[in-house]
Design an enzyme around this catalytic site. Structure first.
Site, mmCIF file in Angstrom:
data_model
loop_
_atom_site.group_PDB
_atom_site.id
_atom_site.type_symbol
_atom_site.label_atom_id
_atom_site.label_comp_id
_atom_site.label_asym_id
_atom_site.label_seq_id
_atom_site.Cartn_x
_atom_site.Cartn_y
_atom_site.Cartn_z
ATOM 1 N N GLY A 163 0.784 -1.225 0.000
ATOM 2 C CA GLY A 163 0.000 0.000 0.000
ATOM 3 C C GLY A 163 0.818 1.278 0.000
ATOM 4 O O GLY A 163 0.263 2.371 0.117
ATOM 5 N N LYS A 194 -4.834 -5.209 3.029
ATOM 6 C CA LYS A 194 -5.896 -6.193 3.177
ATOM 7 C C LYS A 194 -6.175 -6.482 4.653
ATOM 8 O O LYS A 194 -5.259 -6.583 5.461
ATOM 9 C CB LYS A 194 -5.491 -7.498 2.483
ATOM 10 N N ARG A 253 5.623 -15.176 -3.688
ATOM 11 C CA ARG A 253 5.853 -15.780 -2.371
ATOM 12 C C ARG A 253 4.558 -16.398 -1.888
ATOM 13 O O ARG A 253 3.515 -16.267 -2.531
ATOM 14 C CB ARG A 253 6.304 -14.701 -1.380
ATOM 15 N N HIS A 262 -10.805 -6.527 -5.213
ATOM 16 C CA HIS A 262 -9.457 -7.085 -5.327
ATOM 17 C C HIS A 262 -9.595 -8.601 -5.314
ATOM 18 O O HIS A 262 -9.945 -9.193 -4.295
ATOM 19 C CB HIS A 262 -8.594 -6.618 -4.155
ATOM 20 N N ARG A 264 -7.366 -11.073 10.001
ATOM 21 C CA ARG A 264 -6.052 -10.848 10.593
ATOM 22 C C ARG A 264 -6.235 -10.035 11.874
ATOM 23 O O ARG A 264 -6.677 -8.885 11.817
ATOM 24 C CB ARG A 264 -5.144 -10.078 9.639
#
Length: 461
Positions: free
Chosen positions: A173, A245, A301, A216, A348
């Site tokens: 971001g 996110k 990754r 997204h 999260r």
């Protein structure tokens, strides 16, 4: 099957990371019969990954430039410990081509793609060029390398306002500025350039059309390095704050089967076209109005949000990464029956002020984690653990799944109610507020939706 290591013993992996992803890799190693060596800073010497690993090595102070980002130190430790491979996790050196080269030049396996693939996909301009070459749709835009503000404005006019400025070497971001009007362009261009130089060491930008009603949506891929690519469906990561996110789900609740096939085949074409090896994520913007999708970048990754794909498809992506590095065999496969009848959501949980997202480091006085059917928690934290100010503030990732989105959402709400973190402010209540919001329930949210709900503080408030 035991994969022999360098000295004929067990295959040995050095984990060049910390926190929950380090714990995740240690556990995958244990299940495969691989030995794990965790490196850690002084600040992390009491971490859960250190306690669970077969061996740990302190590599320096809390300062990441002298520990987790010290390429020479990490490679030297891996060689001294007799390791066969290095897993970088995510963050730190995970998408650093110099690190990948140093690992392979030392005769070790890098658990990730080639340095060339990281170079190509790590630069947004190079990634865009590769996508265009492979007929993968991109957002209309233009590169702004070594251009003066006046020339940059002229290119932005050709794209058409509103536009989005992005740092070419960006991520997380940073170096991004939306620009609604021409008269705001010069200031935004200067700000984005300065931030890009400060964060990434490069002021190269590109400008693209601003997609207002954007979702997204990203596609999980796993390549064999020779053009073969397994595609494991898409994730929707549209609940964001300032391009970061917060909540992810799989599959996306808004794309049609036709769009889903298009997304997956575009991701396959891109990964195959660069001979991608290992786990990666191809990210797209989906325009809710026009029903078009556009490539934006590729993450070379394992992603923070990979568990929702694992819940839906039943694969262990970290174990697959490790097995591929050790044997060259791809252990994941596409479902011949199409999309599984499972929906998964990830939240999260960070030690942060839930309105401003400012970090709230400190000691966890008491921790109780949720459980029950369809709930998984990935964490490195325990009662008494201290969230330090040196690194990210993640406490845990909670993943909930069920036969449909409503069940997964209900289980996540239950899990958030069960979670108890005493001694710190966390984002748990914010997640619960998002999941209970009518717009989320109806899946009407976009990437800029959260700032309009009143659930979080907006800049200047």
């Amino acid at each position: 099957m035991t994969v022999p290591g360098r000295a004929g013993g067990s295959y040995r992996v050095l984990i060049a990371n910390r926190g929950e992803i380090a714990v995740r890799i240690v556990r995958a190693c244990a299940e495969l019969g691989f030995e794990s060596v965790v490196v850690h800073s002084d600040a992390d010497r009491d971490g859960l990954a250190v306690r669970l690993a077969d061996r740990s090595v302190c590599i320096g102070p809390a300062d990441v430039t002298r520990s987790y980002r010290s390429i020479g130190t990490i490679v030297q430790v891996a060689l001294a410990a007799g390791c066969d491979a290095i897993h970088p996790g995510y963050g730190f050196l995970a998408e650093n081509a110099e690190f990948a080269r140093a690992v392979t030049e030392a005769g070790l396996a890098f658990v990730g793609p080639s340095a060339a693939a990281i170079d190509t996909m790590g630069d947004k301009i190079a990634a865009r060029t590769a996508a265009e070459r492979l007929d993968v749709p991109v957002v209309p835009g233009a590169t702004l390398t070594n251009v003066e503000p006046r020339e940059a404005l002229a290119l932005a006019r050709e794209v058409g306002f509103p536009v989005l400025l992005k740092a070419s070497a960006g991520g997380g971001g940073k170096g991004i500025r939306p620009v609604a009007r021409e008269e705001d362009f010069d200031a935004a261009f200067a700000e984005a350039t300065a931030e890009a130089v400060a964060v990434f060491g490069s002021g190269d930008l590109y400008v693209e059309r601003y997609v207002g009603a954007a979702r997204h949506v990203e596609v999980q891929v796993f390549g064999d390095g020779a053009g073969g690519v397994v595609v494991l469906g898409e994730r929707d990561c549209s609940v964001q704050r300032r391009h970061q996110k917060l909540i992810e789900e799989a599959p996306s609740p808004v794309v049609s089967e036709e769009v889903r096939r298009g997304l997956c085949e575009a991701a396959r074409a891109l990964a195959a076209g660069i001979s991608y090896a290992g786990a990666g994520t191809v990210e797209f913007l989906y325009d809710m109005d026009s029903k078009e999708f556009f490539f934006i970048e590729m993450n070379t990754r394992i992603q923070v949000e990979h568990p929702v794909t694992e819940a839906v498809h039943g694969d262990d992506l970290v174990a697959a990464q490790l097995w591929f590095a050790a044997t060259g065999e791809v252990r994941v496969s596409e479902s011949p029956e199409g999309l599984p009848e499972i929906h998964a959501i990830e939240c999260r949980i960070n030690a942060e002020d839930p309105r401003t997202f400012l970090p709230h480091p400190g000691r966890i006085a008491h921790l109780e984690l949720p459980g029950g059917p369809g709930v998984r928690v990935d964490t490195h934290c325990t009662t008494g653990y201290t969230i330090t100010p040196y690194y990210d503030s993640m406490i845990a990732k909670i993943i909930a799944w069920g036969p449909d989105r409503d069940t997964a959402r209900a289980r996540m709400l239950r899990a958030l109610r069960e979670l108890r973190v005493d001694g710190l402010s966390t984002t748990a209540d914010l997640h619960a507020g998002v999941l209970a919001h009518p717009d989320f329930i109806a899946s009407q949210h976009t990437t800029t939706w959260l700032e309009t709900t009143g659930l979080v503080a907006t800049p200047g408030s």
